[in-house]
Design a protein around this motif. Structure first.
Motif, PDB file in Angstrom:
ATOM      1  N   TYR A 118       1.141  -0.596   0.234  1.00 18.78           N
ATOM      2  CA  TYR A 118      -0.066  -0.296   0.114  1.00 18.78           C
ATOM      3  C   TYR A 118       0.543   1.698   0.447  1.00 18.78           C
ATOM      4  O   TYR A 118       1.293   1.048   0.870  1.00 18.78           O
ATOM      5  CB  TYR A 118      -0.694   0.272   1.328  1.00 18.78           C
ATOM      6  N   PHE A 119       0.763   2.522  -0.851  1.00 18.90           N
ATOM      7  CA  PHE A 119       1.156   3.545  -1.019  1.00 18.90           C
ATOM      8  C   PHE A 119       0.497   4.853  -0.412  1.00 18.90           C
ATOM      9  O   PHE A 119      -1.168   4.560  -1.010  1.00 18.90           O
ATOM     10  CB  PHE A 119       1.606   3.467  -2.648  1.00 18.90           C
ATOM     11  N   GLN A 120       1.079   5.726  -0.045  1.00 21.23           N
ATOM     12  CA  GLN A 120      -0.222   7.010   0.361  1.00 21.23           C
ATOM     13  C   GLN A 120       0.895   8.085  -0.228  1.00 21.23           C
ATOM     14  O   GLN A 120       1.943   7.829   0.087  1.00 21.23           O
ATOM     15  CB  GLN A 120       0.055   6.960   1.636  1.00 21.23           C
ATOM     16  N   ASN A 121       0.256   8.158  -0.767  1.00 20.67           N
ATOM     17  CA  ASN A 121       0.827   9.218  -2.589  1.00 20.67           C
ATOM     18  C   ASN A 121       2.159   8.391  -2.925  1.00 20.67           C
ATOM     19  O   ASN A 121       2.025   7.521  -3.663  1.00 20.67           O
ATOM     20  CB  ASN A 121       1.602  10.159  -1.637  1.00 20.67           C
ATOM     21  N   GLU A 122       3.642   8.494  -2.375  1.00 20.41           N
ATOM     22  CA  GLU A 122       4.100   8.337  -2.441  1.00 20.41           C
ATOM     23  C   GLU A 122       5.652   7.553  -1.700  1.00 20.41           C
ATOM     24  O   GLU A 122       6.169   6.487  -1.624  1.00 20.41           O
ATOM     25  CB  GLU A 122       6.050   8.986  -3.043  1.00 20.41           C
ATOM     26  N   ALA A 123       4.970   7.725  -0.210  1.00 15.41           N
ATOM     27  CA  ALA A 123       4.793   6.276   0.569  1.00 15.41           C
ATOM     28  C   ALA A 123       4.734   5.298   0.247  1.00 15.41           C
ATOM     29  O   ALA A 123       3.614   4.783   0.671  1.00 15.41           O
ATOM     30  CB  ALA A 123       4.839   7.349   1.723  1.00 15.41           C
ATOM     31  N   GLN A 124       5.680   4.599   0.840  1.00 12.83           N
ATOM     32  CA  GLN A 124       5.109   2.831   1.291  1.00 12.83           C
ATOM     33  C   GLN A 124       4.759   2.529   2.313  1.00 12.83           C
ATOM     34  O   GLN A 124       5.316   2.741   2.916  1.00 12.83           O
ATOM     35  CB  GLN A 124       6.346   2.017   0.263  1.00 12.83           C
ATOM     36  N   LEU A 125       3.392   2.893   2.367  1.00 13.39           N
ATOM     37  CA  LEU A 125       3.713   2.383   4.338  1.00 13.39           C
ATOM     38  C   LEU A 125       2.803   0.998   4.660  1.00 13.39           C
ATOM     39  O   LEU A 125       2.829   1.275   5.812  1.00 13.39           O
ATOM     40  CB  LEU A 125       1.704   3.496   4.399  1.00 13.39           C
ATOM     41  N   ASP A 126       3.097   0.032   3.585  1.00 10.38           N
ATOM     42  CA  ASP A 126       2.605  -1.435   4.530  1.00 10.38           C
ATOM     43  C   ASP A 126       2.860  -1.906   3.077  1.00 10.38           C
ATOM     44  O   ASP A 126       2.688  -2.032   1.981  1.00 10.38           O
ATOM     45  CB  ASP A 126       1.010  -1.428   4.614  1.00 10.38           C
ATOM     46  N   LYS A 127       4.085  -2.672   3.474  1.00 13.44           N
ATOM     47  CA  LYS A 127       4.627  -3.733   1.936  1.00 13.44           C
ATOM     48  C   LYS A 127       4.079  -4.578   2.973  1.00 13.44           C
ATOM     49  O   LYS A 127       5.461  -6.317   2.297  1.00 13.44           O
ATOM     50  CB  LYS A 127       5.719  -3.579   2.005  1.00 13.44           C
ATOM     51  N   SER A 128       3.445  -5.139   3.846  1.00 14.40           N
ATOM     52  CA  SER A 128       3.833  -6.548   4.766  1.00 14.40           C
ATOM     53  C   SER A 128       3.022  -8.011   4.197  1.00 14.40           C
ATOM     54  O   SER A 128       3.189  -9.153   4.000  1.00 14.40           O
ATOM     55  CB  SER A 128       2.440  -6.134   5.914  1.00 14.40           C
ATOM     56  N   GLY A 129       2.838  -7.834   2.743  1.00 21.53           N
ATOM     57  CA  GLY A 129       2.420  -8.643   1.712  1.00 21.53           C
ATOM     58  C   GLY A 129       2.829  -8.890   0.383  1.00 21.53           C
ATOM     59  O   GLY A 129       2.407 -10.059   0.371  1.00 21.53           O
ATOM     60  N   LEU A 130       4.103  -8.482   0.869  1.00 19.07           N
ATOM     61  CA  LEU A 130       4.788  -9.311  -0.689  1.00 19.07           C
ATOM     62  C   LEU A 130       5.676 -10.239   0.253  1.00 19.07           C
ATOM     63  O   LEU A 130       5.956 -10.668   1.397  1.00 19.07           O
ATOM     64  CB  LEU A 130       6.138  -7.927  -0.611  1.00 19.07           C
ATOM     65  N   PRO A 131       5.008 -11.308  -0.549  1.00 17.66           N
ATOM     66  CA  PRO A 131       6.055 -12.516  -0.957  1.00 17.66           C
ATOM     67  C   PRO A 131       7.245 -13.018  -0.443  1.00 17.66           C
ATOM     68  O   PRO A 131       7.151 -13.584   0.789  1.00 17.66           O
ATOM     69  CB  PRO A 131       4.987 -13.510  -1.630  1.00 17.66           C
ATOM     70  N   SER A 132       8.233 -12.180  -1.112  1.00 20.48           N
ATOM     71  CA  SER A 132       9.498 -11.994  -0.207  1.00 20.48           C
ATOM     72  C   SER A 132      10.486 -11.202  -0.821  1.00 20.48           C
ATOM     73  O   SER A 132       9.656 -10.705  -1.734  1.00 20.48           O
ATOM     74  CB  SER A 132      10.401 -13.781  -1.358  1.00 20.48           C
ATOM     75  N   ASP A 133      11.220 -10.917  -0.732  1.00 13.37           N
ATOM     76  CA  ASP A 133      12.164  -9.900  -1.243  1.00 13.37           C
ATOM     77  C   ASP A 133      12.308  -9.775  -2.906  1.00 13.37           C
ATOM     78  O   ASP A 133      13.190  -9.144  -3.304  1.00 13.37           O
ATOM     79  CB  ASP A 133      13.392 -10.226  -0.116  1.00 13.37           C
ATOM     80  N   ARG A 134      11.941 -10.869  -3.261  1.00 10.30           N
ATOM     81  CA  ARG A 134      12.143 -10.645  -5.043  1.00 10.30           C
ATOM     82  C   ARG A 134      10.642 -10.018  -4.971  1.00 10.30           C
ATOM     83  O   ARG A 134      10.767  -9.470  -6.137  1.00 10.30           O
ATOM     84  CB  ARG A 134      11.785 -12.454  -5.493  1.00 10.30           C
ATOM     85  N   PHE A 135      10.434  -9.833  -4.767  1.00 10.48           N
ATOM     86  CA  PHE A 135       9.162  -8.761  -4.925  1.00 10.48           C
ATOM     87  C   PHE A 135       8.900  -7.526  -4.055  1.00 10.48           C
ATOM     88  O   PHE A 135       9.850  -6.661  -3.157  1.00 10.48           O
ATOM     89  CB  PHE A 135       7.437  -9.055  -4.269  1.00 10.48           C
TER      90      PHE A 135
END
Lengths: 114, 112
Positions: A48-65
């Motif tokens: 999730y982004f709010q404007n340019e800030a990525q506030l939540d990346k908890s759902g990304l399955p691995s560091d490949r994403f």
């Protein structure tokens, strides 16, 4: 534009290739979400982004994403060294953000990893 | 156990029937509830958006929320073949900008 657009609509990649998926949200929408939808399943949150800030990346399955939205409008989801389990539809959604949370979805990018 | 449970169907009904679609959820923190319709190879389209327990009507569609039972429903009256799609329930804990938690979706087929 009138709605959320995504490109490409379809992407076929060989295992190990890097891919980049683009999302153009509705003009003026502050919030932008990426979801992954496997066949026969509901969408699952990635980031999730709010404007340019990525506030939540908890759902990304691995560091490949990796996702970015450098100017607070267009966003790119990048998947490095794709694996077969990455095959899914990747959906982008945007919302006004400040006053409501109705999320409007794009048509998705269908990624197939061979 | 998933936070949101939804029967995947498929559900097949004749044209004109009343359709009932349901979801249950386990987390009482969910505050806002939505129903999305998804046609094949398209993105989800927002149909209904509700907050409080009770009913909300929009044309042939009625959304019902029972927070005490953690149960939500979507009713479709006078169903049409064009209603054939997958229906996804979704819910969110706070506004604004929180992620949606979806059910698996129920596939509906309305035959003429």
């Amino acid at each position: 534009g009138a709605g959320v657009s995504q490109s490409p609509r379809y992407k076929v990649a060989k295992r190990g290739q890097d891919v980049a998926l683009r999302c153009d949200p509705i003009s003026g929408h502050v919030s932008l979400f990426w979801y992954q939808q496997a066949l026969g399943q509901g969408p699952e949150f990635l980031t999730y982004f709010q404007n340019e800030a990525q506030l939540d990346k908890s759902g990304l399955p691995s560091d490949r994403f990796f996702a970015e939205r450098p100017e607070g409008s267009v966003s790119t989801l990048k998947i490095q060294r794709t694996q077969q389990e990455d095959s899914a539809v990747y959906l982008c959604a945007s919302s006004v953000g400040r006053t409501g949370n109705e999320q409007f979805f794009g048509p998705g990018t269908r990624l197939t990893v061979l | 156990q998933k936070e949101v449970e939804q029967d995947p169907g498929p559900l097949s009904v004749p044209e004109g029937a009343i359709v009932s679609l349901n979801c249950t959820y386990s987390n009482s923190a969910f505050q806002y509830f939505m129903w999305y319709r998804q046609y094949s190879r398209k993105g989800p389209e927002l149909l209904m958006y509700t907050y409080s327990s009770g009913n909300k009507e929009d044309g042939r569609f009625t959304a019902q929320v029972d927070k005490s039972s953690k149960y939500i429903s979507l009713f479709i009256r006078d169903s049409q073949p064009s209603d054939s799609a997958t229906y996804l329930c979704a819910m969110v804990k706070r506004v604004p900008g929180d992620k949606l938690i979806f059910g698996t979706g129920t596939r509906l087929q309305v035959f003429p």
